[in-house]
Design an enzyme around this catalytic site. Structure first.
Site, PDB file in Angstrom:
ATOM      1  N   LYS A   1       3.194 -15.401   3.122  1.00  0.00           N
ATOM      2  CA  LYS A   1       3.083 -16.212   1.898  1.00  0.00           C
ATOM      3  C   LYS A   1       4.511 -16.579   1.509  1.00  0.00           C
ATOM      4  CE  LYS A   1       0.570 -17.923  -1.478  1.00  0.00           C
ATOM      5  NZ  LYS A   1      -0.274 -19.112  -1.251  1.00  0.00           N
TER       6      LYS A   1
ATOM      7  N   TYR B   1       0.820  -1.211   0.000  1.00  0.00           N
ATOM      8  CA  TYR B   1       0.000   0.000   0.000  1.00  0.00           C
ATOM      9  C   TYR B   1       0.860   1.269   0.000  1.00  0.00           C
ATOM     10  CZ  TYR B   1      -4.077  -2.913   1.092  1.00  0.00           C
ATOM     11  OH  TYR B   1      -5.064  -3.854   1.052  1.00  0.00           O
TER      12      TYR B   1
ATOM     13  N   ASP C   1     -11.012  -7.925   8.039  1.00  0.00           N
ATOM     14  CA  ASP C   1     -12.427  -7.813   7.669  1.00  0.00           C
ATOM     15  C   ASP C   1     -13.116  -9.174   7.772  1.00  0.00           C
ATOM     16  OD1 ASP C   1     -12.341  -5.136   7.264  1.00  0.00           O
ATOM     17  OD2 ASP C   1     -13.040  -5.182   5.186  1.00  0.00           O
TER      18      ASP C   1
END
Ligand code: NAD
Length: 360
Positions: free
Chosen positions: A193, A143, A253
């Site tokens: 990951k 981001y 979320d």
């Protein structure tokens, strides 16, 4: 003790839920003998309306002069993506987090016992309980990486976003996670990951180094895709879950959904030696703004996090949490969490009932 709190009431339902949270803070002050003072800070769409930009000069300095920041919510269709960046509320949110150096986002996801039926998971899964803390890195990763968009000769337009992490960034968020786990059930799950990404392999190696230091805390690595599955299969296995910015955005979320309503979940963003910022996870809910329909519980529980993580007042924090649970156990519900057949109460009444329980 005296504590000064910056209040960013914001837009939509923000001012309504912050008012109720302030009422609860006053009740806590009365019961425990603290004095909370407040400094109103203009930020978001309301700031754009007032002075033409969503992040007024001096905002970070004002917040830094306080012991903590409480934010309602900012944004709304009136200040949409067609507006210049300096007028958009999201710009202000990213700026304040960056300027305050808030690199760790803490989002507890716990199923409040009186609302177990609101959990969308299987009954036997919900019965095992959900009480986890998602710790998301907030100022690094994809981001904030370099981005680009350019024309290629043979593949049309191409775009890239760079994901970068340094050992320093990983270590400071990792330490936060281990320290938090020590205050909870002493387990850290680190999500990455590492089978694909170089940033994840670095993340994992730093986390392993920390795990050797925090030998009293159980540690495990989980791949992000597996974590997404485990959150709905068996969330009770998790205590503290720590991960990088984008994985944390998505997983937090998901974790909120399994606990029921968005109107119930608080969050904290913290850094080193700066005031923490406490806010509900929901947005400004323009569809119900000004109608006394918003659930103030997420903002009220954000003040409980403020007590615990900024002011180191665990008794005051649990007094707020117990007051919320007691009101819910008596069956009081705002519209977003009301079961069919239950007449909902409004924002103000929910705030009043919780204040009364804090003082009881
Ligand atoms: P939202 O969270 O505002 O609303 C989603 C749905 O949940 C709506 O139906 C809303 O009525 C309901 N809801 C949200 N909070 C509630 C509460 N406390 N009580 C009862 N119901 C509640 O998300 P959205 O609609 O995607 O976004 C609306 C605006 O909020 C947008 O401008 C968005 O950018 C902004 N936003 C701000 C923040 C923030 O300030 N941190 C976070 C998310 C979204």
């Amino acid at each position: 003790m005296n504590y000064k709190i910056a209040l960013i009431r914001g837009d939509g339902i923000g001012p309504e839920v912050v008012s109720e949270a302030v009422g609860v803070l006053e009740a806590v002050g009365q019961r425990f003998g603290h004095c909370f003072t407040y400094e109103d800070v203009l930020l978001g769409g309301c700031a754009t309306d007032a002075i033409g930009k969503s992040y007024p000069d001096g905002t970070a300095e004002t917040c830094k002069s306080c012991d903590a920041v409480l934010l309602g919510a900012v944004g709304g269709p009136k200040w949409g993506s067609d507006k210049p960046a300096e007028q958009r509320p999201e710009t202000a949110l990213l700026a304040i987090r960056k300027d305050l150096g808030l690199y760790a986002n803490l989002r507890p996801a716990s199923l409040r016992p009186p609302l177990a039926d609101a959990c969308p998971l299987k009954k036997e899964t919900a019965q095992k309980g959900i009480d986890l803390m998602m710790v998301r890195e907030l100022t690094g990763g994809i981001y904030f990486g370099k981005r680009d968009k350019y024309q290629t000769e043979d593949r049309g337009v191409e775009a890239t976003d760079l994901m970068a992490y340094s050992e320093l960034e990983i270590e400071r968020i990792g330490r936060r996670a281990f320290e938090l786990a020590r205050l909870r059930r002493k387990k850290v799950t680190s999500v990455d990951k590492a089978n694909v990404l170089e940033t994840s392999r670095l993340w994992r190696s730093v986390m392993h180094r920390l795990a050797e230091e925090y030998t009293d805390v159980e540690y495990e690595d989980v791949l992000v895709d597996n974590c997404a599955m485990q959150l709905v299969r068996d969330p009770a296995q998790f205590d503290v879950v720590v991960t990088e910015n984008m994985f944390g955005d998505i997983l937090s979320d998901e974790a909120s959904m399994i606990t029921g309503s968005i109107g119930l979940l608080p969050s904290a963003s913290i850094g080193d030696a700066v005031p923490g910022l406490y806010e509900p996870i929901h947005g400004s809910a323009p569809d119900i703004a000004g109608q006394d329909k918003a659930n103030p519980i997420a903002t009220i529980l954000s003040t409980a996090m403020m007590m615990r993580y900024s002011f180191h007042l665990p008794d005051e924090a649990s007094a707020i949490e117990k007051a919320v649970d007691a009101v819910l156990a008596e069956g009081w519900r705002t519209a977003d969490i009301a079961e069919s057949g239950v007449t909902p109460i409004g924002t103000k009444e929910m705030g009043r009932l919780i204040r009364a329980k804090v003082l009881a």
